[in-house]
Structures are given as structure tokens and as C-alpha cells.
Scaffold this active site. Structure first.
Site, PDB file in Angstrom:
ATOM      1  N   GLY A  14       0.832  -1.213   0.000  1.00 17.99           N
ATOM      2  CA  GLY A  14       0.000   0.000   0.000  1.00 17.99           C
ATOM      3  C   GLY A  14       0.861   1.254   0.000  1.00 17.99           C
ATOM      4  NE  ARG A  75      -2.029  -4.549  -1.117  1.00 17.36           N
ATOM      5  CZ  ARG A  75      -1.551  -3.940  -0.025  1.00 17.36           C
ATOM      6  NH1 ARG A  75      -0.457  -4.378   0.552  1.00 17.36           N
ATOM      7  NH2 ARG A  75      -2.180  -2.898   0.493  1.00 17.36           N
ATOM      8  CG  ASP A 106       3.027  -6.586   7.629  1.00 13.59           C
ATOM      9  OD1 ASP A 106       2.555  -6.092   6.595  1.00 13.59           O
ATOM     10  OD2 ASP A 106       2.342  -7.234   8.446  1.00 13.59           O
ATOM     11  CB  THR A 129       2.796   0.741   6.330  1.00 14.23           C
ATOM     12  OG1 THR A 129       1.439   0.453   6.698  1.00 14.23           O
ATOM     13  CG2 THR A 129       3.660   0.534   7.563  1.00 14.23           C
ATOM     14  CG  ASP A 131      -1.600  -0.410   8.076  1.00 13.95           C
ATOM     15  OD1 ASP A 131      -2.409   0.467   7.739  1.00 13.95           O
ATOM     16  OD2 ASP A 131      -1.465  -1.490   7.478  1.00 13.95           O
ATOM     17  CG  ASP A 133       1.376  -2.829  10.628  1.00 12.65           C
ATOM     18  OD1 ASP A 133       2.217  -2.155  10.014  1.00 12.65           O
ATOM     19  OD2 ASP A 133       0.656  -3.682  10.081  1.00 12.65           O
ATOM     20  NE  ARG A 175      -2.179  -5.189   5.678  1.00 12.89           N
ATOM     21  CZ  ARG A 175      -2.448  -5.378   4.383  1.00 12.89           C
ATOM     22  NH1 ARG A 175      -3.189  -6.369   4.007  1.00 12.89           N
ATOM     23  NH2 ARG A 175      -1.958  -4.578   3.482  1.00 12.89           N
TER      24      ARG A 175
END
Ligand code: F6P
Length: 326
Positions: A14, A75, A106, A129, A131, A133, A175
Site C-alpha cells: 500500500g 502487491r 510488513d 505504511t 498502519d 504496525d 489492517r
């Protein structure tokens, strides 16, 4: 001292605001340190299909302020196969590219780790990202911009929520991580954040909202992290509606607008520092590491740790949100 002479840069997974600032930083720091720099288009997909161009400093002029990624992103299932990775390796050899800088989340860094081990190929990762994360870094590139975008959206939704005296469930990305939901809930003064890391009792949530309505609030806003664990905003709204049919409930799913826009100052500075640090890492013969930032200091995080999915939610923030939502 390393004997690396060239760096290939790619963005994968992303897109995130600040990726362009990172591409610019790796290119400029790389060229000024004597490396040849190559832009690889469309992530691992473009690597396999040989979409590669040598970059000069001009290729990255006037991009620090732009969202998205000039290198495009994708992706790529093929890179998950040994044949796909072999093909990627052959392409790199053909171009004389002897190191990679991978900017992504990730999934992208997992691919980088496998490739680096398989071919003993030097790779440095940058956490790109929205996110946030990835373990070992306080911030990922794009997270702050996304957080600010969400906050502005919630501020706007609040106007209509207040006017109609409604309860809004607003779904945000992440996510399987609740960092965006929790922090945007605090920033926007929401009633609650429903995140996958903490299980949610619908009755408790409904009670909290009911108390708010009983006191002085005439509207409520709940941030929900997208995830099968939370059930998403739709699922949660349905559960509340089933039990409390009197509530005037609405759902808003913010979606991909969260990934767009011009990066904030924080993301531009972060991406610039991390990009320069990636070049230093290669000069220093560091391999298989992600550049992270902790307490405003650059750190090297082994890929294996970064992608372990062990970043924990800050309990103090959760408590703060609860205490302030009365
Ligand atoms: O990882 C970034 C992210 O934006 C997640 O928050 C989200 O779940 C996912 O990507 C969406 O991916 P796509 O754009 O492929 O639908």
C-alpha cells in the site's frame, strides 16, 4: 567498509504519504555518497519484469510534497515463489545493481527478508505504511499524515452527527492494528476506539454511549479499526442497533482517502532522515535491517524483529481515551 556500488529503490504494498520524500532522500544521499541509483517501478512486480531506470538527482526534484509514490507500487504474488525471486535476482545482476532499498510495510519487508537470505543480497528496508504496525520503530512513514487526515474527516462528521444527534461508527484502516483508530479517537475527541488488540463488549460500549447521551452529549463518535476481529464499523453498528433500536446510528467508512494527500512535516522529516540513514547503513555494511526511529534517534531493526507483529498498544492511551470520553 562495504564494496556496494549501486542501489535499487522500490516501493511496495500500500502506498503511504512520504514515500516520495523517502525516494528523494535515498537517491540524493546515495548519489552524494558515490553510488549509482536505480528507480525500480511497480515494486517487486516491476523488478521481475525489468522496469528499471537509472536515476539522477533531477528524477526526484519537486516530489517531497507529493503523496503516493512516483515509483508506483504493487502487491506481487510472483515474488512469493522461488522462480519469481530468481527472475528478480537475474534482473538485478543484469543491471549491475548490488543492493536494494525496499520501502513498504510488513508484507514487503517479509519478501525482502526472504530474498536477502536466499541470495545473500544486501537489503535495507524503510517502514512505509500508514498502519504503524512495524515493531522497533515509533513511527512509520505515512502514519502521521493518515492520522491527520482521519482527524479532519472525523471533525467534519462530528458537525453532522451533532446536528442530527446521531451515533456514528467510523471505520479506519490499519489492517490488523489499532494504532490509527486509537490515536485518531484521542485526537478527534471520540467516545471510544474499537481495536483488534482489545476485545470489545457491545453492552459496555452501548452503556458508555447511553451515559453520554443522558448527561449532555447529543451525539457520539466511535472509531473502529477495520479487522475481522472488530467486525468493522458495519458489523458493530448492526450489533448495537439490534440491541438498542432507539439509537439513530450511522456508519462511515473512510477507505482509501486515508492513504492520499501531501505528507505532513513529520512524515517528510522522518522519510528524509530514514532515507539518508538507509544509505549510511549500506555504507556501513548493514544488511537485512529496517531503519527505525526510537525516541527521535535512528535505529537499525533486524527484519525478523520488525515483521514479528509484536508492537503493542499503549494502555495509557486507552485509559486516557476512556477517562476523557465521559
Ligand atoms: O497496509 C496499508 C493498508 O492501507 C491497510 O491499512 C489496508 O488494510 C490495506 O492497505 C488496503 O489495501 P488495498 O489498497 O490493497 O485494498
Amino acid at each position: 567498509m562495504s564494496n556496494i556500488k549501486s542501489i535499487g529503490i522500490l516501493t511496495s504494498g500500500g502506498d503511504a504519504p512520504g514515500m516520495n520524500a523517502a525516494i528523494r532522500a535515498v537517491t540524493r544521499a546515495g548519489i552524494s555518497s558515490g553510488f549509482k541509483v536505480f528507480g525500480i517501478y511497480r515494486g517487486y512486480k516491476g523488478l521481475i519484469s525489468d522496469e528499471i531506470e537509472e536515476f539522477s538527482t533531477q528524477n526526484v526534484s519537486n516530489i517531497i510534497q507529493r503523496g503516493g509514490t512516483i515509483l508506483k507500487t504493487a502487491r506481487c504474488k510472483e515474488f512469493e515463489t522461488p522462480e519469481g525471486r530468481q527472475c528478480a535476482y537475474d534482473v538485478l545482476k543484469r543491471h549491475g545493481i548490488d543492493s536494494l532499498c525496499v520501502i513498504g510495510g510488513d508484507g514487503s519487508l517479509t519478501g525482502a527478508r526472504i530474498f536477502a537470505n536466499e541470495f545473500q543480497f544486501p537489503i535495507v528496508g524503510l517502514p512505509g505504511t500508514i498502519d504503524n504496525d512495524l515493531y522497533g520503530t515509533d513511527w512509520t512513514i505515512g502514519y502521521d499524515t493518515a492520522l491527520n487526515t482521519i482527524m479532519e474527516c472525523v471533525d467534519k462528521i462530528r458537525d453532522t452527527a451533532t446536528s442530527h444527534e446521531r451515533l456514528f461508527f467510523i471505520e479506519v484502516m490499519g489492517r490488523n492494528a489499532g494504532f490509527l483508530a486509537l490515536n485518531s479517537a484521542i485526537a478527534a475527541g471520540a467516545e471510544a476506539a474499537i481495536i483488534p488488540e482489545i476485545s470489545t463488549d457491545v453492552d459496555q460500549l452501548a452503556e458508555l454511549i447511553k451515559n453520554g447521551f443522558r448527561k449532555s452529549k447529543n451525539s457520539s463518535i466511535v472509531l473502529v479499526a477495520e479487522s475481522p476481529v472488530t467486525g468493522g464499523a458495519m458489523g458493530l453498528a448492526q450489533r448495537v442497533k439490534d440491541e438498542y433500536p432507539n439509537y439513530d446510528v450511522r456508519v462511515s467508512i473512510l477507505g482509501h482517502l486515508q492513504r492520499g494527500g501531501s505528507p505532513t512535516a513529520l512524515d517528510r522529516i522522518l522519510a528524509s532522515r530514514m532515507g539518508a540513514a538507509a544509505v549510511d547503513a549500506l555504507l556501513d555494511d548493514q544488511r537485512n535491517v529496517m531503519i527505525g526511529i526510537r525516541n527521535d534517534e535512528i535505529v537499525y531493526v533486524p527484519f525478523v524483529k520488525a515483521i514479528q507483529n509484536e508492537k503493542t498498544v499503549n494502555r495509557e492511551k486507552l485509559n486516557t481515551l476512556r477517562r476523557l470520553s465521559i
